[in-house]
Design a protein around this motif. Structure first.
Motif, PDB file in Angstrom:
ATOM      1  N   PHE A   1      28.197  42.529  50.767  1.00  0.00           N
ATOM      2  CA  PHE A   1      28.454  41.467  49.426  1.00  0.00           C
ATOM      3  C   PHE A   1      29.918  41.560  49.166  1.00  0.00           C
ATOM      4  CE2 PHE A   1      28.888  40.042  45.442  1.00  0.00           C
ATOM      5  CZ  PHE A   1      28.044  38.615  45.155  1.00  0.00           C
ATOM      6  N   TYR A   2      30.371  42.657  49.056  1.00  0.00           N
ATOM      7  CA  TYR A   2      32.044  42.862  48.701  1.00  0.00           C
ATOM      8  C   TYR A   2      32.925  42.549  49.764  1.00  0.00           C
ATOM      9  CZ  TYR A   2      30.247  45.149  44.448  1.00  0.00           C
ATOM     10  OH  TYR A   2      29.544  45.627  43.449  1.00  0.00           O
ATOM     11  N   GLU A   3      32.416  42.683  51.112  1.00  0.00           N
ATOM     12  CA  GLU A   3      33.398  42.210  52.111  1.00  0.00           C
ATOM     13  C   GLU A   3      33.299  40.746  52.327  1.00  0.00           C
ATOM     14  OE1 GLU A   3      33.189  44.216  56.101  1.00  0.00           O
ATOM     15  OE2 GLU A   3      32.497  45.824  55.196  1.00  0.00           O
ATOM     16  N   ARG A   4      32.329  40.010  51.677  1.00  0.00           N
ATOM     17  CA  ARG A   4      32.232  38.598  51.638  1.00  0.00           C
ATOM     18  C   ARG A   4      33.222  38.054  50.480  1.00  0.00           C
ATOM     19  NH1 ARG A   4      31.612  34.369  54.673  1.00  0.00           N
ATOM     20  NH2 ARG A   4      29.995  35.671  55.638  1.00  0.00           N
ATOM     21  N   ILE A   5      33.147  38.766  49.524  1.00  0.00           N
ATOM     22  CA  ILE A   5      34.232  38.720  48.347  1.00  0.00           C
ATOM     23  C   ILE A   5      35.471  38.755  48.957  1.00  0.00           C
ATOM     24  CG2 ILE A   5      34.980  39.372  46.266  1.00  0.00           C
ATOM     25  CD1 ILE A   5      32.367  37.886  45.993  1.00  0.00           C
ATOM     26  N   GLU A   6      35.917  39.552  49.604  1.00  0.00           N
ATOM     27  CA  GLU A   6      37.370  39.487  50.445  1.00  0.00           C
ATOM     28  C   GLU A   6      37.645  38.461  51.240  1.00  0.00           C
ATOM     29  OE1 GLU A   6      38.755  44.015  51.408  1.00  0.00           O
ATOM     30  OE2 GLU A   6      36.800  43.817  51.809  1.00  0.00           O
ATOM     31  N   GLU A   7      36.614  37.924  51.974  1.00  0.00           N
ATOM     32  CA  GLU A   7      36.649  36.941  52.819  1.00  0.00           C
ATOM     33  C   GLU A   7      36.823  35.611  51.862  1.00  0.00           C
ATOM     34  OE1 GLU A   7      33.762  36.565  55.762  1.00  0.00           O
ATOM     35  OE2 GLU A   7      34.380  38.172  56.808  1.00  0.00           O
ATOM     36  N   VAL A   8      36.177  35.389  50.737  1.00  0.00           N
ATOM     37  CA  VAL A   8      36.311  34.316  49.972  1.00  0.00           C
ATOM     38  C   VAL A   8      37.845  34.406  49.495  1.00  0.00           C
ATOM     39  CG1 VAL A   8      35.733  33.319  47.782  1.00  0.00           C
ATOM     40  CG2 VAL A   8      33.795  34.065  49.406  1.00  0.00           C
ATOM     41  N   ARG A   9      38.185  35.329  48.922  1.00  0.00           N
ATOM     42  CA  ARG A   9      39.531  35.722  48.319  1.00  0.00           C
ATOM     43  C   ARG A   9      40.703  35.215  49.590  1.00  0.00           C
ATOM     44  NH1 ARG A   9      42.963  40.323  47.704  1.00  0.00           N
ATOM     45  NH2 ARG A   9      41.842  41.160  49.640  1.00  0.00           N
ATOM     46  N   ALA A  10      40.445  35.646  50.835  1.00  0.00           N
ATOM     47  CA  ALA A  10      41.387  35.472  51.824  1.00  0.00           C
ATOM     48  C   ALA A  10      41.327  33.815  52.055  1.00  0.00           C
ATOM     49  CB  ALA A  10      40.867  36.243  53.309  1.00  0.00           C
ATOM     50  N   GLU A  11      40.325  33.106  52.125  1.00  0.00           N
ATOM     51  CA  GLU A  11      40.042  31.795  52.367  1.00  0.00           C
ATOM     52  C   GLU A  11      40.601  30.754  51.472  1.00  0.00           C
ATOM     53  OE1 GLU A  11      35.930  31.444  52.867  1.00  0.00           O
ATOM     54  OE2 GLU A  11      36.041  32.544  54.813  1.00  0.00           O
ATOM     55  N   THR A  12      40.284  31.491  49.966  1.00  0.00           N
ATOM     56  CA  THR A  12      40.758  30.536  48.904  1.00  0.00           C
ATOM     57  C   THR A  12      42.097  30.749  48.083  1.00  0.00           C
ATOM     58  OG1 THR A  12      39.512  31.397  47.384  1.00  0.00           O
ATOM     59  CG2 THR A  12      38.428  30.023  48.689  1.00  0.00           C
ATOM     60  N   GLY A  13      42.607  32.132  48.333  1.00  0.00           N
ATOM     61  CA  GLY A  13      43.633  32.573  47.431  1.00  0.00           C
ATOM     62  C   GLY A  13      43.158  32.718  46.227  1.00  0.00           C
ATOM     63  N   CYS A  14      41.976  32.864  45.596  1.00  0.00           N
ATOM     64  CA  CYS A  14      41.663  32.974  44.415  1.00  0.00           C
ATOM     65  C   CYS A  14      41.923  34.326  43.832  1.00  0.00           C
ATOM     66  CB  CYS A  14      40.122  32.662  44.028  1.00  0.00           C
ATOM     67  SG  CYS A  14      38.862  33.657  44.864  1.00  0.00           S
ATOM     68  N   GLY A  15      42.003  34.675  42.663  1.00  0.00           N
ATOM     69  CA  GLY A  15      41.950  36.218  42.072  1.00  0.00           C
ATOM     70  C   GLY A  15      40.588  36.479  41.843  1.00  0.00           C
ATOM     71  N   VAL A  16      40.216  37.513  41.836  1.00  0.00           N
ATOM     72  CA  VAL A  16      39.081  38.235  41.729  1.00  0.00           C
ATOM     73  C   VAL A  16      39.129  39.603  40.627  1.00  0.00           C
ATOM     74  CG1 VAL A  16      36.734  39.475  42.735  1.00  0.00           C
ATOM     75  CG2 VAL A  16      38.135  37.870  44.118  1.00  0.00           C
ATOM     76  N   LEU A  17      38.041  39.435  39.688  1.00  0.00           N
ATOM     77  CA  LEU A  17      37.901  40.555  38.664  1.00  0.00           C
ATOM     78  C   LEU A  17      36.381  40.995  38.710  1.00  0.00           C
ATOM     79  CD1 LEU A  17      38.932  42.316  36.338  1.00  0.00           C
ATOM     80  CD2 LEU A  17      38.471  40.472  34.765  1.00  0.00           C
ATOM     81  N   MET A  18      36.182  41.924  38.902  1.00  0.00           N
ATOM     82  CA  MET A  18      34.818  42.329  39.061  1.00  0.00           C
ATOM     83  C   MET A  18      34.646  43.828  38.396  1.00  0.00           C
ATOM     84  SD  MET A  18      34.421  42.871  43.367  1.00  0.00           S
ATOM     85  CE  MET A  18      35.378  43.809  44.218  1.00  0.00           C
ATOM     86  N   ILE A  19      33.409  44.017  38.057  1.00  0.00           N
ATOM     87  CA  ILE A  19      32.609  45.182  37.706  1.00  0.00           C
ATOM     88  C   ILE A  19      31.577  45.691  38.455  1.00  0.00           C
ATOM     89  CG2 ILE A  19      33.839  45.095  35.220  1.00  0.00           C
ATOM     90  CD1 ILE A  19      30.935  44.700  34.367  1.00  0.00           C
ATOM     91  N   SER A  20      31.718  46.954  38.592  1.00  0.00           N
ATOM     92  CA  SER A  20      30.347  47.418  39.566  1.00  0.00           C
ATOM     93  C   SER A  20      29.857  49.154  39.269  1.00  0.00           C
ATOM     94  CB  SER A  20      30.641  47.154  40.959  1.00  0.00           C
ATOM     95  OG  SER A  20      29.665  47.870  41.874  1.00  0.00           O
ATOM     96  N   HIS A  21      28.847  49.230  39.606  1.00  0.00           N
ATOM     97  CA  HIS A  21      28.515  50.673  39.385  1.00  0.00           C
ATOM     98  C   HIS A  21      28.483  51.421  40.775  1.00  0.00           C
ATOM     99  CE1 HIS A  21      24.919  48.520  40.845  1.00  0.00           C
ATOM    100  NE2 HIS A  21      24.501  49.668  41.402  1.00  0.00           N
ATOM    101  N   ASP A  22      28.671  50.741  42.010  1.00  0.00           N
ATOM    102  CA  ASP A  22      29.030  51.160  43.237  1.00  0.00           C
ATOM    103  C   ASP A  22      30.388  51.499  43.507  1.00  0.00           C
ATOM    104  OD1 ASP A  22      26.297  50.250  44.197  1.00  0.00           O
ATOM    105  OD2 ASP A  22      27.380  47.967  43.903  1.00  0.00           O
ATOM    106  N   LEU A  23      30.760  52.562  43.062  1.00  0.00           N
ATOM    107  CA  LEU A  23      32.212  53.036  42.692  1.00  0.00           C
ATOM    108  C   LEU A  23      32.996  52.978  43.947  1.00  0.00           C
ATOM    109  CD1 LEU A  23      31.717  56.144  40.517  1.00  0.00           C
ATOM    110  CD2 LEU A  23      32.525  53.932  39.829  1.00  0.00           C
ATOM    111  N   HIS A  24      32.462  53.732  45.082  1.00  0.00           N
ATOM    112  CA  HIS A  24      33.195  53.924  46.382  1.00  0.00           C
ATOM    113  C   HIS A  24      33.276  52.631  47.240  1.00  0.00           C
ATOM    114  CE1 HIS A  24      32.514  57.880  45.118  1.00  0.00           C
ATOM    115  NE2 HIS A  24      31.240  58.068  45.457  1.00  0.00           N
ATOM    116  N   VAL A  25      32.261  52.206  47.276  1.00  0.00           N
ATOM    117  CA  VAL A  25      32.001  50.869  47.982  1.00  0.00           C
ATOM    118  C   VAL A  25      33.052  49.784  47.427  1.00  0.00           C
ATOM    119  CG1 VAL A  25      30.467  49.081  48.864  1.00  0.00           C
ATOM    120  CG2 VAL A  25      29.820  51.309  48.644  1.00  0.00           C
TER     121      VAL A  25
END
Length: 264
Positions: free
Chosen positions: A171-195
């Motif tokens: 899922f997070y790698e997909r977020i990276e791809e969305v960022r790369a495709e659109t140039g949007c900024g991303v702000l996220m919180i998570s309990h999956d610390l290392h991932v």
């Protein structure tokens, strides 16, 4: 910020959003104290912290749902925000396809819905019932709905809660791809610390206040972070950074398998 062809995503000033001295109280309890942060176009910023540290409250304040008692929140003009919540409860007896869900509260052209699902990594679920989706597919549907807003800023609040570790990583790698495709900024919180930290440009460690901030490696080595999450976190992050640096969806079958696992 790049403009994605056909997306309507345009350049907005930097930063997209910032807080200065942000303080939030619930009754007599101060939940957040003097929070300074910013998110620029095209960067992924992750907020980590223990339970009760104020992570979701911070997101709620940025979204305008919680008023601060002190400080300020500045948003870029005409800022469009896409939001993926921690969970969304739907009546399982309600017949609703994914395409219909994406069209609420206003109708969305079928081509746009398909494009959003493809960008979210689940191009084939449009005609499926929301109630029949797996956890990973459901979160991808929520991501697709957020993408439909053509956001300058994508905000995710514990969006992988309930997913296993491979599903979260995909899922997070997909977020990276969305960022790369659109140039949007991303702000996220998570309990999956290392991932989640391995997918970040900058990490903010929160515990009612900003304990430390910087690149994932800097934060993982910070004494405050290691006191909160344990001495073993730094080595675990190094392992995930190594895996991430050498693995991309288009490179081989292992990545494709991770993507399929997340969509099941």
């Amino acid at each position: 910020m790049p403009r994605l062809r056909g997306s309507g995503l345009s350049v907005v000033p930097s930063p997209l959003v910032s807080t200065s001295g942000l303080t939030v109280r619930y009754g007599e309890t101060t939940v957040l104290h003097d929070i300074d942060l910013h998110v620029d176009p095209g960067e992924i910023v992750t907020i980590v912290g223990p339970n009760g540290s104020g992570k979701s409250t911070l997101i709620a304040a940025i979204l305008g749902g919680v008023p601060p008692v002190r400080g300020r929140i500045d948003r870029a003009p005409v800022l469009r925000i896409g939001y993926v919540p921690q969970r969304l409860v739907l009546d399982p007896t309600l017949p609703m396809t994914v395409e219909r869900f994406l069209g609420l509260p206003r109708r969305v052209p079928a081509a746009r819905a398909r494009e959003a699902l493809e960008r979210a990594g689940v191009p084939d679920i449009g005609r499926r019932q929301m109630a029949a989706l797996s956890g990973g597919q459901f979160q991808r549907a929520l991501l697709a709905r957020a993408i439909l807003e053509e956001p300058h800023l994508l905000i995710l609040d514990e969006a992988t809660a309930g997913l296993d570790q491979p599903g979260s990583a995909a899922f997070y790698e997909r977020i990276e791809e969305v960022r790369a495709e659109t140039g949007c900024g991303v702000l996220m919180i998570s309990h999956d610390l290392h991932v989640v930290m391995s997918a970040s440009d900058r990490v903010i460690c929160l515990n009612g206040h900003v304990c430390c901030e910087g690149t994932p490696e800097v934060v993982a080595a910070a004494p405050d972070y290691r006191r909160l999450f344990g001495e073993g976190t730094r080595g675990a992050l190094a392992l995930y950074r190594h895996h991430h640096d050498h693995t991309h969806f288009h490179d081989g079958p292992c990545d494709h398998a991770h993507e399929q696992d997340a969509a099941r």
